[in-house]
Design an enzyme around this catalytic site. Structure first.
Site, mmCIF file in Angstrom:
data_model
loop_
_atom_site.group_PDB
_atom_site.id
_atom_site.type_symbol
_atom_site.label_atom_id
_atom_site.label_comp_id
_atom_site.label_asym_id
_atom_site.label_seq_id
_atom_site.Cartn_x
_atom_site.Cartn_y
_atom_site.Cartn_z
ATOM 1 N N LEU A 43 -78.547 78.147 79.791
ATOM 2 C CA LEU A 43 -78.227 79.397 79.094
ATOM 3 C C LEU A 43 -79.058 80.550 79.625
ATOM 4 O O LEU A 43 -78.532 81.635 79.881
ATOM 5 C CB LEU A 43 -78.480 79.223 77.604
ATOM 6 C CG LEU A 43 -77.389 78.445 76.892
ATOM 7 C CD1 LEU A 43 -77.780 78.201 75.445
ATOM 8 C CD2 LEU A 43 -76.069 79.225 76.935
ATOM 9 N N ALA A 44 -80.361 80.332 79.789
ATOM 10 C CA ALA A 44 -81.222 81.430 80.212
ATOM 11 C C ALA A 44 -80.866 81.869 81.633
ATOM 12 O O ALA A 44 -80.705 83.068 81.893
ATOM 13 C CB ALA A 44 -82.682 81.001 80.134
ATOM 14 N N GLY A 45 -80.707 80.909 82.531
ATOM 15 C CA GLY A 45 -80.436 81.240 83.929
ATOM 16 C C GLY A 45 -79.076 81.871 84.137
ATOM 17 O O GLY A 45 -78.948 82.900 84.806
ATOM 18 N N ARG A 330 -89.069 70.590 61.657
ATOM 19 C CA ARG A 330 -89.031 69.339 62.406
ATOM 20 C C ARG A 330 -90.369 68.614 62.450
ATOM 21 O O ARG A 330 -90.417 67.390 62.308
ATOM 22 C CB ARG A 330 -88.582 69.634 63.827
ATOM 23 C CG ARG A 330 -87.166 70.088 63.821
ATOM 24 C CD ARG A 330 -86.705 70.527 65.172
ATOM 25 N NE ARG A 330 -85.286 70.827 65.072
ATOM 26 C CZ ARG A 330 -84.583 71.351 66.050
ATOM 27 N NH1 ARG A 330 -85.154 71.638 67.195
ATOM 28 N NH2 ARG A 330 -83.298 71.577 65.890
ATOM 29 N N GLU A 425 -86.535 77.882 77.945
ATOM 30 C CA GLU A 425 -87.516 76.859 77.566
ATOM 31 C C GLU A 425 -88.670 76.792 78.564
ATOM 32 O O GLU A 425 -89.747 76.287 78.246
ATOM 33 C CB GLU A 425 -86.806 75.494 77.445
ATOM 34 C CG GLU A 425 -87.618 74.471 76.674
ATOM 35 C CD GLU A 425 -86.862 73.177 76.410
ATOM 36 O OE1 GLU A 425 -85.615 73.187 76.363
ATOM 37 O OE2 GLU A 425 -87.535 72.145 76.237
ATOM 38 N N ARG A 435 -90.822 74.925 67.092
ATOM 39 C CA ARG A 435 -89.608 75.747 67.144
ATOM 40 C C ARG A 435 -88.684 75.378 66.009
ATOM 41 O O ARG A 435 -88.488 74.202 65.709
ATOM 42 C CB ARG A 435 -88.881 75.534 68.470
ATOM 43 C CG ARG A 435 -87.545 76.225 68.516
ATOM 44 C CD ARG A 435 -86.887 76.118 69.868
ATOM 45 N NE ARG A 435 -86.395 74.793 70.186
ATOM 46 C CZ ARG A 435 -85.280 74.257 69.684
ATOM 47 N NH1 ARG A 435 -84.548 74.912 68.806
ATOM 48 N NH2 ARG A 435 -84.897 73.047 70.063
ATOM 49 N N LEU A 441 -81.439 78.306 71.663
ATOM 50 C CA LEU A 441 -80.271 78.939 72.280
ATOM 51 C C LEU A 441 -80.407 80.450 72.145
ATOM 52 O O LEU A 441 -80.148 81.209 73.084
ATOM 53 C CB LEU A 441 -78.989 78.446 71.604
ATOM 54 C CG LEU A 441 -78.765 76.926 71.626
ATOM 55 C CD1 LEU A 441 -77.424 76.578 70.994
ATOM 56 C CD2 LEU A 441 -78.814 76.390 73.044
HETATM 57 C C1 FAD Z 1 -79.720 67.183 72.684
HETATM 58 C C2 FAD Z 1 -80.227 68.577 72.469
HETATM 59 C C3 FAD Z 1 -79.683 69.364 71.482
HETATM 60 C C4 FAD Z 1 -80.131 70.652 71.261
HETATM 61 N N1 FAD Z 1 -79.571 71.406 70.278
HETATM 62 C C5 FAD Z 1 -79.982 72.681 70.098
HETATM 63 C C6 FAD Z 1 -79.361 73.508 69.113
HETATM 64 O O1 FAD Z 1 -78.448 73.094 68.404
HETATM 65 N N2 FAD Z 1 -79.797 74.774 68.987
HETATM 66 C C7 FAD Z 1 -80.793 75.284 69.763
HETATM 67 O O2 FAD Z 1 -81.115 76.451 69.611
HETATM 68 N N3 FAD Z 1 -81.375 74.530 70.715
HETATM 69 C C8 FAD Z 1 -81.006 73.243 70.897
HETATM 70 N N4 FAD Z 1 -81.618 72.473 71.858
HETATM 71 C C9 FAD Z 1 -82.585 73.078 72.766
HETATM 72 C C10 FAD Z 1 -81.871 73.892 73.831
HETATM 73 O O3 FAD Z 1 -80.683 73.261 74.200
HETATM 74 C C11 FAD Z 1 -82.699 74.101 75.084
HETATM 75 O O4 FAD Z 1 -83.986 74.480 74.758
HETATM 76 C C12 FAD Z 1 -82.100 75.199 75.930
HETATM 77 O O5 FAD Z 1 -80.750 74.961 76.144
HETATM 78 C C13 FAD Z 1 -82.810 75.352 77.243
HETATM 79 O O6 FAD Z 1 -82.100 76.248 78.051
HETATM 80 P P1 FAD Z 1 -82.657 76.775 79.415
HETATM 81 O O7 FAD Z 1 -81.652 77.695 79.957
HETATM 82 O O8 FAD Z 1 -84.033 77.291 79.227
HETATM 83 O O9 FAD Z 1 -82.821 75.483 80.347
HETATM 84 P P2 FAD Z 1 -81.783 74.319 80.741
HETATM 85 O O10 FAD Z 1 -80.524 74.422 80.030
HETATM 86 O O11 FAD Z 1 -82.572 73.070 80.658
HETATM 87 O O12 FAD Z 1 -81.449 74.614 82.246
HETATM 88 C C14 FAD Z 1 -82.319 74.327 83.292
HETATM 89 C C15 FAD Z 1 -81.651 74.674 84.572
HETATM 90 O O13 FAD Z 1 -82.601 74.659 85.607
HETATM 91 C C16 FAD Z 1 -82.143 73.902 86.692
HETATM 92 N N5 FAD Z 1 -83.335 73.332 87.328
HETATM 93 C C17 FAD Z 1 -84.337 72.638 86.741
HETATM 94 N N6 FAD Z 1 -85.271 72.323 87.654
HETATM 95 C C18 FAD Z 1 -84.863 72.819 88.835
HETATM 96 C C19 FAD Z 1 -85.394 72.807 90.146
HETATM 97 N N7 FAD Z 1 -86.556 72.242 90.424
HETATM 98 N N8 FAD Z 1 -84.667 73.403 91.116
HETATM 99 C C20 FAD Z 1 -83.481 73.996 90.850
HETATM 100 N N9 FAD Z 1 -82.957 74.042 89.631
HETATM 101 C C21 FAD Z 1 -83.628 73.461 88.634
HETATM 102 C C22 FAD Z 1 -81.199 72.911 86.117
HETATM 103 O O14 FAD Z 1 -80.284 72.506 87.077
HETATM 104 C C23 FAD Z 1 -80.547 73.720 85.005
HETATM 105 O O15 FAD Z 1 -79.489 74.453 85.527
HETATM 106 C C24 FAD Z 1 -81.168 71.170 72.062
HETATM 107 C C25 FAD Z 1 -81.719 70.375 73.069
HETATM 108 C C26 FAD Z 1 -81.272 69.086 73.255
HETATM 109 C C27 FAD Z 1 -81.938 68.238 74.274
#
Ligand code: FAD
Ligand code: FES
Lengths: 636, 252
Positions: A43-45, A330, A425, A435, A441
């Site tokens: 989501l963030a990226g 939590r 994250e 959190r 999200l």
């Molecule tokens: C099962 C589950 C349910 C959840 N439910 C909720 C919810 O209902 N509500 C809520 O608010 N939050 C929820 N969360 C938390 C939330 O989903 C995450 O904190 C959030 O989606 C993280 O988003 P992000 O964009 O920071 O990272 P991510 O979505 O983890 O994306 C990381 C990205 O980085 C890339 N990446 C990683 N390392 C590298 C690397 N070395 N080189 C290149 N690319 C890399 C990956 O390919 C990916 O595209 C839940 C989490 C889980 C595990």
């Protein structure tokens, strides 16, 4: 290490506006001269990459998966918070801010959290405009539900797939920019090194996961949105590829790492089934809206749940926390589940589970209503366990889920390395020591859609538009370092597999740095981790070749980083001699056995600084609270 | 309970290499574990024995990311209805079963290695219009766009697609119409998708054809294989959208 959070002046509610007004802007004509690397397409990226491209910057977006649509965010189930107050139940921006600060046990920055609450509403607007099919009331208006740590109904959701729908929305926006030429997608790429030139982030080195080639990518700024590091525990609810490597490599190049020991353990996951378990599955917190948590009153009572009469059940959350009941945050729910199991009241063969019971709700609202609300979660539970939660209570147990710690960032989301940003994250920002549900999200999308695009100009405006040359020595050096590490992993040719090491590391972390921590255990963990890392580099076996699709090699690189990083988590947990949020130090408890926070000595963010061949140095960002008084966090 | 299976897995070391089936005994495995955990166990053993492990894609292991997938005994994602490979559990198999495991195959899905395939063609189709063109920041207040509950639910039925490619692998014509139909339907049903409705249908269908995906022959194999239970009504809706755009709209 200098820690200037750059919090703008003025009253809390005006800080963000003040900041935006004071920021330097890059003129539209100049934007296309700047290249920005965004690592990660969760989501963030994706939201950041799409929005930056809409603004006219040239963006390269990297992810591990075969397509950006699969980032780990896709798995988020329950929902996303916003202060819309559509239910007219007393919600407001200030209340969302207050709940988040309190939920985080007063270990987050007021200014950041308030901004997050302010932006929350616009995220919902944006997602709806993109066609995200949120749940609706009969009248066609958006529906809400409640999550832990809140007494209002402010969570927006799309069945049990909110993360999926929000991510597909952001992915759509991203693909639109690909079509228009503003974004180049580099999928199946792993960032192995960050490149700095004269102390500023100017590029990355990646490995092409299909061919094994290392590649150099130059830019004017680098944005890390690489998610959380919960997989350092091996078993977690995270996707299998979630890792610490990207932010760890950045840390080793100079980016401060904040509060690494703040790891959220989610109370409602499907319990471990056996030694070959590869990951744990979350059962959304929203289930606690209708499910009641209980264990038998008598330790060792092994009767099936339906044979235990009402009077012999202990609804321990409802009894202990009458105000919030099953909806406590939590950390509180997880801690209490562990406590009950430690008392011998845990259920199932392992004794490491508690019940989550829907019988009452089914009786009250009818089976149909409950099935409609939670149907897909129930199906998932049944697929995994072979048992139907409509007929017998679910069994659940806490599991590692989310990491509040991450790269330290200032108000503009810039790390301690100029030109390097961290989003979602991967940064430490808004959740303090715990959190609240449905807030990750919100934070990831606030960072990506609204905050970074408004702050990055402040840095770029002072940066030359000359292209950065990937032929420079700094790039070659980083590329060599990455290639050497890969070679080393392949040539150890020992006896133990990567997963074997990873599992052992996970056990050490869970046993000594999990739900409850104490000095003795943490010190033991340090010794164990050091020894395991030593063995890893002498006895690892990685099959296959470097220039090839080699999944064992990918995992080996990630586990190598976890083995270094784990030590810092433990060090951080040792240094924080108080209990706050997720961090329970057994030495720091009140007479009633409740966690004892110590604001006098620990109202700070601990920021770790890498030093070559020395232990990391801890720096402090002091937290001050001007708008809410840090009270004792009580959910009774 | 433990069971023993025979695994016949199609191995291929690279896109241009020749593929062949290799047979491995599973060893005794618990019926509680998942299909991918069974492959993990096999891979651990192969690694210790000095053979290259079987490459397979996976990530969430929760049935939502769409990364995993293989054809098991002729059926994409295996025999359980509405279940991705990662959510398929071994309790559905019996002692002595032989499992033939192959990658998803289709003209538009290139094989990378063993069970790993390239599905980037899906991205290329979405790129042509599988979204609403709205810049960040320009959205109106969310509740100013009311959507009837039933419409939102139907849109969600299409939006649930995880993009795994099972529909293409199941179809005798290697058609991607279920995938494309799901996205076109979601956006055609919602008021937000209205302004670009015609352009979207024309562009996405054109791209789908260009990439070498086949036509729908009404076999309904895609629907049967879809782990999310996406209905072929979405294909009907897509056809209607396409015709409507081709005949009635001003779009090229
Ligand atoms: C099962 C589950 C349910 C959840 N439910 C909720 C919810 O209902 N509500 C809520 O608010 N939050 C929820 N969360 C938390 C939330 O989903 C995450 O904190 C959030 O989606 C993280 O988003 P992000 O964009 O920071 O990272 P991510 O979505 O983890 O994306 C990381 C990205 O980085 C890339 N990446 C990683 N390392 C590298 C690397 N070395 N080189 C290149 N690319 C890399 C990956 O390919 C990916 O595209 C839940 C989490 C889980 C595990
Ligand atoms: S691994 Fe994500 S759907 Fe199977």
């Amino acid at each position: 290490m200098k820690l200037d959070a750059k919090i703008p002046g003025g009253p809390l509610a005006e800080k963000w506006d003040n900041h935006r007004f004071a920021s330097k802007l890059v003129s539209p004509a100049n934007r296309r001269k700047y290249e920005i690397i965004v690592v990660g397409s969760g989501l963030a990226g994706s939201s950041a990459a799409a929005t930056l491209a809409e603004q006219g910057y040239r963006v390269k977006n990297f992810c591990l998966q075969d397509t950006p649509r699969r980032g780990h965010s896709i798995a988020a189930q329950g929902g996303i918070n916003a202060a819309k107050n559509y239910q007219n139940d007393g919600d407001s921006i200030f209340r969302l801010f207050y709940d988040t600060i309190k939920g985080g046990d007063f270990r987050a920055r007021e200014a950041n959290v308030y901004r997050l609450a302010q932006i929350s509403n616009r995220i919902i607007d944006q997602a709806v405009a993109q066609g995200v099919p949120f749940a609706r009331d009969y009248g066609g208006q958006l529906a809400n539900r409640s999550f832990g740590g809140a007494q209002v109904s402010r969570t927006f959701y799309a069945r049990g797939q909110t993360g999926q729908q929000l991510l597909l929305g952001a992915y759509g926006a991203l693909m639109r920019q690909v079509k228009q030429g503003g974004v180049e997608i580099l999928a199946r790429r792993e960032m192995l090194e960050l490149v700095t030139i004269e102390g500023e982030a100017r590029g990355i080195v990646t490995r092409n996961l299909l061919t094994g080639e290392t590649e150099r990518h130059a830019a004017h700024a680098v944005v890390l949105a690489t998610g959380g590091y919960g997989n350092v525990y091996f078993l977690s609810t995270n996707a299998m590829s979630s890792n610490v490597s990207a932010i760890w490599r950045a840390h080793k190049k100079g980016a401060g790492f904040a509060n690494p020991s703040f790891v959220q353990i989610h109370p409602t996951c499907i319990p471990v089934h056996g030694e070959h378990q590869s990951k744990l599955t979350l059962m959304s917190e929203s289930l606690r809206n209708d499910g009641r948590v209980w264990v038998p009153k008598t330790p060792g009572d092994k009767r099936p749940p339906n044979q235990i009469p009402e009077a012999e059940r202990d609804y321990y959350l409802e009894n202990k926390y009458p105000a919030f009941g099953n909806m406590v945050p939590r950390d509180v729910a997880s801690r209490n589940a562990k406590e009950q199991c430690d008392l011998g009241k845990g259920v199932t063969e392992t004794g490491l589970a508690v019940y989550l019971d829907f019988a009452g709700a089914i009786e009250r609202n009818g089976a149909e209503a409950i099935r409609k609300k939670y149907g897909n979660l129930f199906e998932m539970y049944e697929r995994i366990t072979g048992r139907d939660p409509m007929r017998q209570p679910m069994t659940i147990y806490p599991a590692v889920h989310y990491t509040m710690g991450g790269l330290w960032v200032d108000y503009e989301l810039m790390t301690t390395l100029p030109g390097l940003y961290a989003l979602g994250e991967a940064n430490f920002s808004d959740h303090g020591a715990n959190r609240l549900g449905a807030s990750a999200l919100m934070q990831g999308l606030a960072d990506g859609y609204f905050i970074l695009p408004a702050t990055i100009g402040n840095y770029l405006a002072g940066t030359s538009t000359d292209p950065v040359d990937p032929g420079r020595e700094e790039f070659k050096q980083a590329e060599r370092a990455a290639a050497e590490r890969t070679d080393r992993l392949l040539t150890i040719k020992g006896k133990r597999t990567v997963d074997d090491f990873h599992k052992e590391l996970g056990r050490i972390m869970w046993d000594h740095c999990g739900i409850a921590r104490n000095c003795e255990g943490l010190e033991k963990a340090q010794t164990l981790i050091t020894a395991l890392r030593e063995e890893f580099w002498n006895n690892l076996v990685v099959p296959g070749r470097g220039p090839d699709l080699n999944q064992s090699l990918e995992r080996a690189g990630r586990v190598a980083d976890f083995l270094e990083f784990a030590e810092m988590i433990v060090e951080d947990a040792l240094a924080r001699e108080e209990s706050c949020g997720c961090h329970l130090r057994e030495e720091c408890r009140t007479e009633e056995h409740e966690p004892r926070r110590d604001d006098e000595h620990f109202s700070h963010v601990a920021v770790w600084e890498h030093r070559e061949n020395e232990r990391p140095r801890m720096n402090l960002e002091h937290l001050s609270f001007e708008n809410v008084a840090p009270g004792r966090r009580s959910y009774k | 309970m433990k069971i023993n299976l025979t695994l016949k897995i199609r191995r291929q070391s690279g896109p241009d290499e020749k593929g062949q089936f290799r047979t491995y005994p599973s060893g005794p495995i618990s019926t509680e574990i998942s299909f991918l955990e069974m492959l993990d166990i096999l891979n651990e053993r192969l690694t210790r024995e000095g053979e290259e492990p079987v490459a397979f894609d996976h990530d969430c292991r929760e049935g939502i990311c769409g990364t995993c997938g293989a054809v098991v005994n002729g059926i994409p994602h295996g025999p359980e209805k509405k279940t991705t490979l990662c959510q398929l559990h071994m309790r559905h198999f019996k002692e002595g079963d032989t499992l033939v495991i192959e990658p998803f195959r289709a003209r538009a899905l290139k094989l990378e290695k063993d069970l790993v395939v390239d599905r980037s063609a899906f991205d290329q189709i979405i790129r042509e219009g599988g979204y609403v063109s709205v810049n960040t920041g320009s959205a109106p207040e969310a509740n100013t766009i009311p959507v009837p509950q039933n419409t939102a639910e139907q849109a969600m039925n299409g939006a649930e697609c995880i993009g795994c490619g099972a529909c293409v692998a199941a179809c005798p014509n290697a058609s991607a119409m279920l995938f494309v139909g799901a996205k076109i339907s979601q956006l055609a049903l919602l008021p937000q998708g209205g302004p670009e409705r015609s352009r979207r249908a024309l562009a996405m269908v054109k791209k789908m054809d260009e990439l070498g995906f086949g036509n729908c022959g009404n076999e309904r194999e895609c629907e049967a294989a879809c782990p999310k239970g996406i209905s072929i009504r979405n294909i009907a809706r897509m056809n209607r959208e396409f015709l409507r755009a081709a005949i009635c709209s001003e779009e090229e």
